[in-house]
Design an enzyme around this catalytic site. Structure first.
Site, PDB file in Angstrom:
ATOM      1  N   LYS A  45      -6.126  -6.264  -0.364  1.00 17.61           N
ATOM      2  CA  LYS A  45      -5.378  -7.244  -1.156  1.00 17.61           C
ATOM      3  C   LYS A  45      -3.979  -7.409  -0.565  1.00 17.61           C
ATOM      4  O   LYS A  45      -3.151  -6.502  -0.638  1.00 17.61           O
ATOM      5  CB  LYS A  45      -5.235  -6.783  -2.613  1.00 17.61           C
ATOM      6  CG  LYS A  45      -4.657  -7.872  -3.494  1.00 17.61           C
ATOM      7  CD  LYS A  45      -3.961  -7.355  -4.742  1.00 17.61           C
ATOM      8  CE  LYS A  45      -2.475  -7.345  -4.647  1.00 17.61           C
ATOM      9  NZ  LYS A  45      -1.785  -8.598  -4.323  1.00 17.61           N
ATOM     10  N   GLY A  78       4.763  -0.874  -0.470  1.00 17.09           N
ATOM     11  CA  GLY A  78       5.463  -1.791  -1.360  1.00 17.09           C
ATOM     12  C   GLY A  78       6.613  -1.062  -2.030  1.00 17.09           C
ATOM     13  O   GLY A  78       7.135  -0.076  -1.498  1.00 17.09           O
ATOM     14  N   SER A  79       6.979  -1.546  -3.209  1.00 11.91           N
ATOM     15  CA  SER A  79       8.146  -0.980  -3.893  1.00 11.91           C
ATOM     16  C   SER A  79       7.821   0.401  -4.464  1.00 11.91           C
ATOM     17  O   SER A  79       6.659   0.708  -4.783  1.00 11.91           O
ATOM     18  CB  SER A  79       8.582  -1.915  -5.020  1.00 11.91           C
ATOM     19  OG  SER A  79       7.518  -2.065  -5.929  1.00 11.91           O
ATOM     20  N   GLU A  91       3.603   4.109   0.795  1.00 15.71           N
ATOM     21  CA  GLU A  91       4.765   3.900   1.671  1.00 15.71           C
ATOM     22  C   GLU A  91       5.719   2.970   0.931  1.00 15.71           C
ATOM     23  O   GLU A  91       5.381   1.803   0.688  1.00 15.71           O
ATOM     24  CB  GLU A  91       4.323   3.290   3.010  1.00 15.71           C
ATOM     25  CG  GLU A  91       3.353   4.167   3.791  1.00 15.71           C
ATOM     26  CD  GLU A  91       3.916   5.528   4.159  1.00 15.71           C
ATOM     27  OE1 GLU A  91       5.148   5.707   4.123  1.00 15.71           O
ATOM     28  OE2 GLU A  91       3.117   6.441   4.438  1.00 15.71           O
ATOM     29  N   CYS A 134      11.834  -2.358   5.315  1.00 12.87           N
ATOM     30  CA  CYS A 134      11.950  -1.138   4.501  1.00 12.87           C
ATOM     31  C   CYS A 134      12.881  -0.143   5.165  1.00 12.87           C
ATOM     32  O   CYS A 134      13.520   0.662   4.493  1.00 12.87           O
ATOM     33  CB  CYS A 134      10.582  -0.522   4.264  1.00 12.87           C
ATOM     34  SG  CYS A 134       9.708  -0.178   5.794  1.00 12.87           S
TER      35      CYS A 134
HETATM   36  P1  NAP Z   1       5.688  -4.859  -4.427  1.00 15.41           P
HETATM   37  O1  NAP Z   1       6.188  -5.813  -5.436  1.00 15.41           O
HETATM   38  O2  NAP Z   1       5.589  -3.428  -4.812  1.00 15.41           O
HETATM   39  O3  NAP Z   1       4.232  -5.391  -4.004  1.00 15.41           O
HETATM   40  C1  NAP Z   1       3.520  -4.856  -2.912  1.00 15.41           C
HETATM   41  C2  NAP Z   1       2.043  -5.157  -3.076  1.00 15.41           C
HETATM   42  O4  NAP Z   1       1.532  -4.390  -4.159  1.00 15.41           O
HETATM   43  C3  NAP Z   1       1.725  -6.610  -3.430  1.00 15.41           C
HETATM   44  O5  NAP Z   1       0.488  -6.940  -2.806  1.00 15.41           O
HETATM   45  C4  NAP Z   1       1.600  -6.582  -4.933  1.00 15.41           C
HETATM   46  O6  NAP Z   1       0.814  -7.638  -5.435  1.00 15.41           O
HETATM   47  C5  NAP Z   1       0.911  -5.231  -5.107  1.00 15.41           C
HETATM   48  N1  NAP Z   1       1.099  -4.552  -6.383  1.00 15.41           N
HETATM   49  C6  NAP Z   1       2.238  -4.435  -7.109  1.00 15.41           C
HETATM   50  N2  NAP Z   1       1.992  -3.695  -8.225  1.00 15.41           N
HETATM   51  C7  NAP Z   1       0.699  -3.315  -8.164  1.00 15.41           C
HETATM   52  C8  NAP Z   1      -0.161  -2.561  -9.042  1.00 15.41           C
HETATM   53  N3  NAP Z   1       0.289  -2.011 -10.182  1.00 15.41           N
HETATM   54  N4  NAP Z   1      -1.456  -2.396  -8.677  1.00 15.41           N
HETATM   55  C9  NAP Z   1      -1.932  -2.922  -7.537  1.00 15.41           C
HETATM   56  N5  NAP Z   1      -1.184  -3.679  -6.691  1.00 15.41           N
HETATM   57  C10 NAP Z   1       0.121  -3.851  -6.994  1.00 15.41           C
HETATM   58  O7  NAP Z   1       6.541  -4.921  -3.082  1.00 15.41           O
HETATM   59  P2  NAP Z   1       7.003  -6.221  -2.256  1.00 15.41           P
HETATM   60  O8  NAP Z   1       8.107  -6.915  -2.987  1.00 15.41           O
HETATM   61  O9  NAP Z   1       5.796  -7.000  -1.841  1.00 15.41           O
HETATM   62  O10 NAP Z   1       7.592  -5.542  -0.929  1.00 15.41           O
HETATM   63  C11 NAP Z   1       8.892  -5.055  -0.803  1.00 15.41           C
HETATM   64  C12 NAP Z   1       8.898  -3.542  -0.978  1.00 15.41           C
HETATM   65  O11 NAP Z   1       8.048  -2.939  -0.007  1.00 15.41           O
HETATM   66  C13 NAP Z   1      10.277  -2.933  -0.739  1.00 15.41           C
HETATM   67  O12 NAP Z   1      10.525  -1.960  -1.721  1.00 15.41           O
HETATM   68  C14 NAP Z   1      10.121  -2.267   0.640  1.00 15.41           C
HETATM   69  O13 NAP Z   1      10.982  -1.180   0.871  1.00 15.41           O
HETATM   70  C15 NAP Z   1       8.703  -1.846   0.602  1.00 15.41           C
HETATM   71  N6  NAP Z   1       8.187  -1.635   1.951  1.00 15.41           N
HETATM   72  C16 NAP Z   1       7.962  -0.344   2.357  1.00 15.41           C
HETATM   73  C17 NAP Z   1       7.511  -0.094   3.651  1.00 15.41           C
HETATM   74  C18 NAP Z   1       7.229   1.302   4.113  1.00 15.41           C
HETATM   75  O14 NAP Z   1       6.492   1.469   5.085  1.00 15.41           O
HETATM   76  N7  NAP Z   1       7.793   2.315   3.481  1.00 15.41           N
HETATM   77  C19 NAP Z   1       7.275  -1.165   4.521  1.00 15.41           C
HETATM   78  C20 NAP Z   1       7.518  -2.469   4.063  1.00 15.41           C
HETATM   79  C21 NAP Z   1       7.960  -2.689   2.766  1.00 15.41           C
HETATM   80  P3  NAP Z   1       1.406  -9.118  -5.791  1.00 15.41           P
HETATM   81  O15 NAP Z   1       2.833  -9.129  -5.375  1.00 15.41           O
HETATM   82  O16 NAP Z   1       0.541 -10.041  -5.008  1.00 15.41           O
HETATM   83  O17 NAP Z   1       1.241  -9.296  -7.272  1.00 15.41           O
END
Ligand code: NAP
Length: 484
Positions: free
Chosen positions: A177, A230-231, A251, A285
């Site tokens: 996804k 993600g976050s 991550e 990130c």
């Molecule tokens: P996000 O809001 O957490 O979303 C990431 C993904 O997870 C999206 O596909 C989202 O779906 C899905 N998601 C969110 N809550 C979920 C749940 N409860 N169950 C299943 N899926 C869920 O993050 P973002 O805004 O896309 O990305 C930015 C974040 O990613 C920042 O915090 C950044 O630091 C982090 N990041 C970390 C790394 C690393 O390697 N550490 C690398 C890149 C980014 P939808 O949005 O489609 O609803």
């Protein structure tokens, strides 16, 4: 509906519309008039179908010769490279990053698929000497089963590639996804695997919001592994609700420091700040969001930094000469502008942070890079992940003070040190709480063949991804005793 393409899910070897028939739009953050496509707003039933397909396909895929699995990854890589110009343009249009960064990301994704096609064939177990001459004792590594892959919008193909490739090469089946904010390039990865002949049900691609399908693809009993980027908030939620039988790899966010000691070259420090903090519009990130700098060189550093930042060209990532693109989504824009307001209240506002308007700026989510000074530890802009082009400058009194301040956040993803002092260079990796440690380089960037991950709230610490370490998460070890 308009005649813009409708992109489908890929479930059980078929391109399918979701059951409800609902779709969502994918628009260009540099130009909101540019509609890239409609994507499936899937619901729980679609997700269940994808999980069931992956579960059914698992036994045969586990037994598929490794050379065949490797060939599929290599052919998918070829497909990405053959289409690199088209896909790079699409990636820039959906995420906003510069065209050169998009090309790099697609090339890197192909490199990742090829890396795992080879590296996955080198997995080994161990044998154990013991007293019984008629017995063999050894370990074997096996796939886990169905792996759910959930990814963010900021590296919407390279992050999926570094999870999907090790999952598939080790014999797991996948439900993927992508972020609803960047589903097109993820779709292209699905297309590449389909074109490469991935067998029915082995790889499934499903779009839709976390609220509609998140629980279905993370809590289903068949799911044996979840690899999420993600976050921190979302990662914690998924990690907590996953079943005991499900392995999780999270991550997450960062608040990455660049420490600049008083012997560092000031122009180098400025370079590291701009590349680490402002390229990719600060949406990495591992982006540099704090600069901890020696008091004695701070004024000179700020002067040179502001002069350089004023020269940066902000615009559409497709345009030649653009150095900073838009923020990726309206939500990002609101969040980043909110933090800029907070920064103005908390600290000294040195430069930037305006929402840009007029001409083409009116169509997109443009903010000029922001610099704050006199930032102290308790401020929100010193503690919270902003994920935009905002740098907080914090004064330090020597190395020990820098380490204490750098470690004083909940995160521990990446950290960098600028100095020529060999004592501090040697101590830094041990002293700093970060999974990625750089010396005289930017906090951003990591190799395909090296492990990647964070400490504290930036990662689950059990498994690293990327490189050879990426294979560990997707395999389990059995210890086998065979007598005769
Ligand atoms: P996000 O809001 O957490 O979303 C990431 C993904 O997870 C999206 O596909 C989202 O779906 C899905 N998601 C969110 N809550 C979920 C749940 N409860 N169950 C299943 N899926 C869920 O993050 P973002 O805004 O896309 O990305 C930015 C974040 O990613 C920042 O915090 C950044 O630091 C982090 N990041 C970390 C790394 C690393 O390697 N550490 C690398 C890149 C980014 P939808 O949005 O489609 O609803």
């Amino acid at each position: 509906m308009d005649n813009v393409t409708q992109f489908l899910n890929y479930i059980d070897g078929k391109w399918l519309a979701c059951g409800s028939g609902s779709t969502f739009e994918n628009r260009n953050p540099a130009d909101q008039d540019d509609l890239l496509g409609h994507f499936q707003a899937s619901s729980a039933e679609d997700a269940q179908q994808a999980i069931a397909a992956a579960e059914k396909a698992f036994p045969a895929w586990r037994d598929t010769p490794i050379s065949k699995r490797a060939k599929i990854l290599n052919q998918a890589a070829d497909y990405l490279v053959e289409h690199i110009e088209q896909f790079a343009e699409e990636l820039t249009r959906e995420e906003g990053k510069l065209l050169a960064n998009s090309r790099d990301e697609i090339a890197r994704s192909a490199q990742t698929l090829r890396f795992y096609a080879v590296e996955g064939q080198t997995i080994t177990g161990e044998t154990f000497p013991q007293d019984d001459a008629k017995m063999m004792v050894y370990t074997q590594r096996e796939p886990l089963g169905v792996a759910t892959i959930i990814t963010p919008w900021n590296f919407p193909i390279s992050i999926p590639a570094r999870k999907i490739a090790p999952a598939l090469i080790t014999g797991n089946t996948v439900v993927f996804k992508p972020s609803s904010d960047a589903p097109l390039i993820a779709y292209r990865l699905a297309e590449a695997l389909h074109h490469a002949g991935v067998p029915t049900g082995v790889f499934n691609f499903i779009t839709g919001s976390a609220s509609a399908i998140g629980e279905e693809i993370t809590a289903a009993p068949a799911v044996r592994a979840i690899s999420f980027t993600g976050s921190t908030a979302a990662g914690e939620r998924i990690h907590r609700t996953a079943s005991m039988a499900t392995r999780t790899q999270m991550e997450l966010g960062g608040k990455n420091p660049l420490i600049v000691l008083d012997d560092a070259d000031i122009d180098t420090a400025v370079d590291l700040t701009i590349k680490g903090g402002f390229s990719l519009t600060g949406q990495a990130c591992t982006g540099t969001s704090r600069v901890l700098i020696a008091r004695s060189i701070k004024a000179e550093y700020l002067e040179r930094l502001v002069a350089r930042v004023k020269e940066l060209q902000i615009g559409n990532g497709l345009d030649k000469g653009t150095q900073i693109g838009p923020l990726a989504t309206r939500q990002q824009l609101d969040t980043v502008l909110g933090y800029i307001e907070t920064g103005k209240r908390e600290a000294t506002h040195v430069h930037g942070g305006e929402r840009l308007s007029g001409g083409d700026y009116d169509k997109g989510f443009y903010v000029s890079p922001a610099i704050f000074s006199d930032v102290t530890q308790e401020m929100r802009i010193a503690q919270e992940e902003i994920f935009g082009p905002v740098v907080a400058v914090i004064e330090i009194d020597g190395y020990d003070d820098a380490i204490a301040k750098a470690n004083d956040t909940p995160y521990g993803l990446s950290a960098a040190l600028a100095t020529r002092n060999i004592e501090y260079i040697q101590r830094f990796p041990l002293d700093i709480q970060a999974g990625t440690v750089k010396v005289n380089r930017t906090t951003t960037g990591n190799l395909v063949n090296a492990p990647f991950g964070g400490l504290k709230q930036s990662s689950t610490s059990t498994f690293r991804e990327s490189g050879r370490a990426g294979l560990d998460f997707f395999t389990q070890t059995k210890t086998v005793y065979v007598g005769r």
